[in-house]
Scaffold this motif. Structure first.
Motif, short mmCIF file in Angstrom:
data_model
loop_
_atom_site.label_atom_id
_atom_site.label_comp_id
_atom_site.label_asym_id
_atom_site.label_seq_id
_atom_site.Cartn_x
_atom_site.Cartn_y
_atom_site.Cartn_z
N THR A 36 3.11 21.12 9.60
CA THR A 36 4.20 20.58 10.43
C THR A 36 4.59 19.19 9.94
N TYR A 37 3.59 18.37 9.66
CA TYR A 37 3.90 16.99 9.26
C TYR A 37 4.43 16.91 7.83
N ALA A 38 4.00 17.83 6.99
CA ALA A 38 4.57 17.85 5.62
C ALA A 38 6.06 18.17 5.70
N ILE A 39 6.42 19.11 6.57
CA ILE A 39 7.84 19.48 6.71
C ILE A 39 8.63 18.33 7.33
N THR A 40 8.06 17.70 8.37
CA THR A 40 8.76 16.57 9.01
C THR A 40 9.00 15.45 8.00
N ALA A 41 7.98 15.17 7.20
CA ALA A 41 8.12 14.11 6.19
C ALA A 41 9.23 14.47 5.20
N LEU A 42 9.33 15.75 4.84
CA LEU A 42 10.40 16.20 3.93
C LEU A 42 11.77 16.01 4.59
N GLN A 43 11.86 16.37 5.87
CA GLN A 43 13.14 16.22 6.58
C GLN A 43 13.56 14.75 6.64
N LEU A 44 12.59 13.88 6.90
CA LEU A 44 12.90 12.44 6.93
C LEU A 44 13.32 11.96 5.55
N ALA A 45 12.62 12.44 4.51
CA ALA A 45 12.95 12.02 3.15
C ALA A 45 14.36 12.46 2.77
N LEU A 46 14.72 13.69 3.15
CA LEU A 46 16.07 14.18 2.84
C LEU A 46 17.15 13.34 3.53
N SER A 47 16.84 12.85 4.74
CA SER A 47 17.83 12.07 5.49
C SER A 47 17.90 10.62 5.05
N LEU A 48 16.76 10.07 4.64
CA LEU A 48 16.69 8.61 4.47
C LEU A 48 16.41 8.16 3.04
N HIS A 49 16.49 9.06 2.06
CA HIS A 49 16.03 8.66 0.72
C HIS A 49 16.96 7.69 0.01
N GLY A 50 18.24 7.62 0.46
CA GLY A 50 19.17 6.68 -0.18
C GLY A 50 19.32 6.96 -1.65
N GLN A 51 19.11 5.91 -2.50
CA GLN A 51 19.25 6.09 -3.94
C GLN A 51 17.94 6.50 -4.62
N GLU A 52 16.87 6.60 -3.84
CA GLU A 52 15.56 6.93 -4.43
C GLU A 52 15.38 8.46 -4.49
N PRO A 53 14.50 8.95 -5.39
CA PRO A 53 14.26 10.39 -5.44
C PRO A 53 13.62 10.89 -4.14
N VAL A 54 14.03 12.09 -3.70
CA VAL A 54 13.51 12.66 -2.43
C VAL A 54 11.99 12.79 -2.49
N THR A 55 11.48 13.23 -3.65
CA THR A 55 10.04 13.47 -3.75
C THR A 55 9.24 12.18 -3.53
N LEU A 56 9.76 11.08 -4.04
CA LEU A 56 9.06 9.79 -3.89
C LEU A 56 9.02 9.38 -2.42
N VAL A 57 10.17 9.51 -1.74
CA VAL A 57 10.24 9.11 -0.33
C VAL A 57 9.40 10.06 0.53
N TRP A 58 9.43 11.35 0.17
CA TRP A 58 8.62 12.33 0.90
C TRP A 58 7.13 11.98 0.78
N ALA A 59 6.69 11.69 -0.44
CA ALA A 59 5.28 11.35 -0.66
C ALA A 59 4.91 10.10 0.14
N ALA A 60 5.83 9.11 0.16
CA ALA A 60 5.56 7.86 0.90
C ALA A 60 5.45 8.13 2.40
N ALA A 61 6.38 8.95 2.92
CA ALA A 61 6.37 9.25 4.36
C ALA A 61 5.13 10.05 4.74
N PHE A 62 4.79 11.04 3.94
CA PHE A 62 3.63 11.88 4.25
C PHE A 62 2.35 11.06 4.17
N ALA A 63 2.27 10.19 3.13
CA ALA A 63 1.07 9.35 2.98
C ALA A 63 0.93 8.40 4.17
#
Lengths: 255, 219
Positions: B153-180
């Protein structure tokens, strides 16, 4: 089945004028406001929506302080939004923290998103705290939401009271028998509490479901709401005016 | 953690709604059949819906993120009633929480349903079935379900947040940061959810085994 309240929706059952507005009008208004809130890329729209919702709560004598405390959750999220946007969004650097650049346009975008979150939460809370659950479900049926879904909403709402009442009783009994004096005792008690709570509430619910069935209570919720009153027409017109104002502000694109 | 109202852009909100509604529709069809065949299961369905509501409303602060985290409850519902019904219960719990507690939202309902109801139920149920096939006892398998469902559940939520808030950064980087950022809170919570799920399932298996008739009782 739904004549009681769990505290969050006391106002909905109080008979105040906001609680008497037709739930169909409220749902349509909320849908319109949330759509404009999401689509408008300007600071003004969420600010106007927040102001309108606060004004509505004051005018309707809704206990707004409690609702504002509830908004604290999405409001705290604003810190995360602003921080992430300042770092990830934008190109105009206004400061640097070690190797991290902070962007001015990202900061502004973060503030805008935070305002959008708070205004959206206020709209949803006004709907939730001013509408009795049974009328809300009737309106959902009127909007052709499947009957099974609406039935599960009502069942879930009803069991919240049973769970809370049983939980308070059982936990008090465990406390008086020293069930929470140490971590080990607490763990054992909580496992027992979870399982017993589940079974006791289930058995109670089963008995009341059988009793209701014997009395001929049906499971389907009807969508037959009364015809809209003058109050409903007035509420609909007021929302329409607000939406026009918001669309004009959104089209101006003032940010 | 539920994504609050207004955070996800309109396009993404609609995109999350599509699979959520598809799964809810399938779940409702299965639930309607169950209600017709066994009307008395309404009590169990309502009770588990309330359980999911209560469990997923226990907030725990996430250090550094300024937000809160919580257990899901959907893996427990998936073990007892099956994943499709659990998806409907999760969706209902999320709707009521949004309305009465500003926890989640209406435009973000699809995203939250996808993460907690669909992700939590399917991952939890899969973990339970695989654990049973591997020879785990019912308590250990239920514990694995609670733990896995929570983390997915939290991995998916972190992905959803990354997709919405990644700005100019890669989604994977923001996803990893949010999940961590969620992990320090979420791992203990996932363990606690595993223990709670195991405790309740074992208790029911001992006291009212017939309620778990549809569950794989033997490895």
């Amino acid at each position: 089945m739904t004549g009681a309240s769990h505290g969050r929706d006391d106002y909905a059952w109080s008979g105040g004028w906001l609680s008497r507005v037709d739930p169909r009008v409220k749902i349509a208004s909320v849908a319109g406001l949330l759509a404009v809130n999401l689509l408008a890329a300007t600071f003004l729209v969420p600010l106007v929506i927040s102001f309108a919702m606060l004004l509505l709560m004051v005018a309707g004598r809704v206990p707004y302080r409690r609702q504002l405390i509830m908004i604290a959750f999405p409001a705290t999220f604003a810190i995360f939004i602003i921080a992430s946007q300042t770092v990830f969004e934008g190109r105009a650097v206004f400061a640097s923290l070690w190797f991290i650049d902070l962007h001015l346009d990202g900061l502004l975008h973060g503030i805008y998103l935070s305002l959008r979150v708070v205004s959206g939460a206020l709209v949803v809370v006004v709907l939730g705290v001013t509408t009795p659950i049974n009328r809300l479900c009737m309106a959902l049926r009127w909007f052709r939401v499947p009957a099974t879904f609406v039935e599960v909403v009502l069942l879930t709402y009803r069991y919240l009271f049973d769970i809370y009442a049983e939980y308070a009783r059982m936990r008090e009994a465990q406390r008086s028998r020293l069930g929470w004096t140490s971590a080990a005792a607490g763990l054992s008690s909580s496992r027992m509490l979870g399982g017993s709570l589940f079974l006791r509430v289930y058995e109670r619910g089963l008995r009341s479901a059988e009793a209701m069935s014997c009395r001929g209570a049906g499971s389907l919720v009807s969508g037959n709401l009364p015809r809209p009153s003058r109050l409903d027409v007035g509420a609909g017109l007021a929302t329409a005016l607000l939406l026009v104002l918001l669309v004009v502000l959104a089209l101006e694109g003032w940010r | 953690m539920h994504i609050p109202e207004g955070l996800i852009p309109a396009g993404q909100a609609l995109a999350w709604y599509a699979p959520a509604l598809a799964f809810i529709g399938t779940g409702l069809a299965s639930l309607r059949k169950r209600f017709n065949e066994l009307p008395q299961t309404r009590a169990l369905v309502g009770l588990l819906g309330a359980f999911v509501f209560v469990i997923s409303l226990m907030p725990v602060p996430v250090p550094g993120l300024g937000t809160v985290s919580h257990p899901c409850g959907t893996p427990l519902a998936a073990i007892i009633l099956g994943p499709l019904t659990a998806i409907v219960l999760g969706a209902v719990a999320l709707l009521l929480q949004a309305l009465f507690f500003a926890h989640g939202g209406i435009t973000t309902w699809g995203a939250n349903v996808f993460a907690m109801a669909i992700g939590g139920s399917l991952a939890g149920f899969a973990a339970f079935r695989v654990s049973r096939r591997l020879g785990f006892g019912i308590g250990a398998a239920a514990g694995m379900a609670g733990f896995t469902g929570d983390l997915v559940t939290y991995a998916i939520t972190a992905l959803q947040l990354a997709l919405s808030l990644h700005g100019q950064e890669p989604v994977t980087l923001v996803w990893a940061a949010a999940f961590a950022s969620f992990l320090p809170t979420q791992v203990p919570l996932a363990i606690a959810e595993g223990l709670l799920t195991a405790g309740v399932v074992v208790f029911i298996a001992r006291q009212r085994a017939e309620l778990l008739a549809g569950v794989v009782m033997r490895p």
